[in-house]
Write a protein that holds these residues in place. Structure first.
Motif, PDB file in Angstrom:
ATOM      1  N   UNK A 263       0.825  -1.208   0.000  1.00 16.69           N
ATOM      2  CA  UNK A 263       0.000   0.000   0.000  1.00 16.69           C
ATOM      3  C   UNK A 263       0.859   1.258   0.000  1.00 16.69           C
ATOM      4  N   UNK A 264       2.006   1.204   0.653  1.00 17.28           N
ATOM      5  CA  UNK A 264       2.924   2.347   0.652  1.00 17.28           C
ATOM      6  C   UNK A 264       3.433   2.609  -0.765  1.00 17.28           C
TER       7      UNK A 264
ATOM      8  N   UNK B  87      -2.028   2.431 -10.190  1.00 15.71           N
ATOM      9  CA  UNK B  87      -1.423   1.153 -10.595  1.00 15.71           C
ATOM     10  C   UNK B  87      -2.100   0.665 -11.872  1.00 15.71           C
ATOM     11  N   UNK B  88      -1.368  -0.136 -12.650  1.00 22.21           N
ATOM     12  CA  UNK B  88      -1.976  -0.719 -13.847  1.00 22.21           C
ATOM     13  C   UNK B  88      -3.188  -1.532 -13.432  1.00 22.21           C
TER      14      UNK B  88
ATOM     15  N   UNK C 213       0.538   7.093  -6.454  1.00 19.14           N
ATOM     16  CA  UNK C 213      -0.592   8.017  -6.531  1.00 19.14           C
ATOM     17  C   UNK C 213      -0.154   9.460  -6.280  1.00 19.14           C
ATOM     18  N   UNK C 214       0.808   9.648  -5.388  1.00 21.20           N
ATOM     19  CA  UNK C 214       1.337  11.002  -5.145  1.00 21.20           C
ATOM     20  C   UNK C 214       1.964  11.582  -6.413  1.00 21.20           C
ATOM     21  N   UNK C 215       2.485  10.700  -7.247  1.00 22.44           N
ATOM     22  CA  UNK C 215       3.094  11.137  -8.516  1.00 22.44           C
ATOM     23  C   UNK C 215       2.063  11.194  -9.641  1.00 22.44           C
TER      24      UNK C 215
END
Length: 131
Positions: free
Chosen positions: A97-98, A110-111, A104-106
């Motif tokens: 999850x990290x 995820x694919x 997500x911050x970038x």
């Protein structure tokens, strides 16, 4: 409102029958199921309204009172992992999850396949924790 148990229900055909507590069988059409439900298991306790249809009593506005116990869930409970084993699994999930969080911050999700796989892992871990 009368109460009873679902005698059987065929989701493909979209109908089944309720065995009322009064001993009378009542036709159950898919349209009478609670909103958001497309099927219902046999043995589920329900309350319902009744209307006289062309072929006899028909259930309306079915509400689920009590669902039958899940055999699959009971089997999973017997196979529950020991707590010391779950510690490592939960720590691994946190790392996964990290990594997703960093992506997500970038601005990157995820694919699709990775997201589906992660969701499956989370569901399984949740089942093991819920036991």
């Amino acid at each position: 409102m009368p109460t009873g148990k679902v005698k059987w229900y065929d989701a493909e055909k979209g109908f089944g029958f309720i065995s009322g507590d009064d001993g009378e069988d009542v036709f159950l059409h898919a349209n009478a199921l609670p909103e958001g439900e497309s099927t219902i298991k046999g043995g589920t306790r329900v309350d319902y309204g009744v209307v006289e249809g062309r072929r006899g009593a028909q259930a309306l506005s079915v509400t689920i009172i009590d669902a039958p116990p899940s055999v699959a869930k009971n089997l999973r409970q017997r196979d529950r992992k020991p707590a010391d084993e779950m510690v490592g699994i939960v720590e691994d999930v946190i790392k996964l999850l990290d990594n997703v969080s960093n992506g997500l911050r970038r601005g990157r999700y995820p694919e699709r396949a990775q997201g589906a796989q992660l969701a499956q892992v989370l569901r399984r871990v949740a089942d093991d924790l819920e036991g």
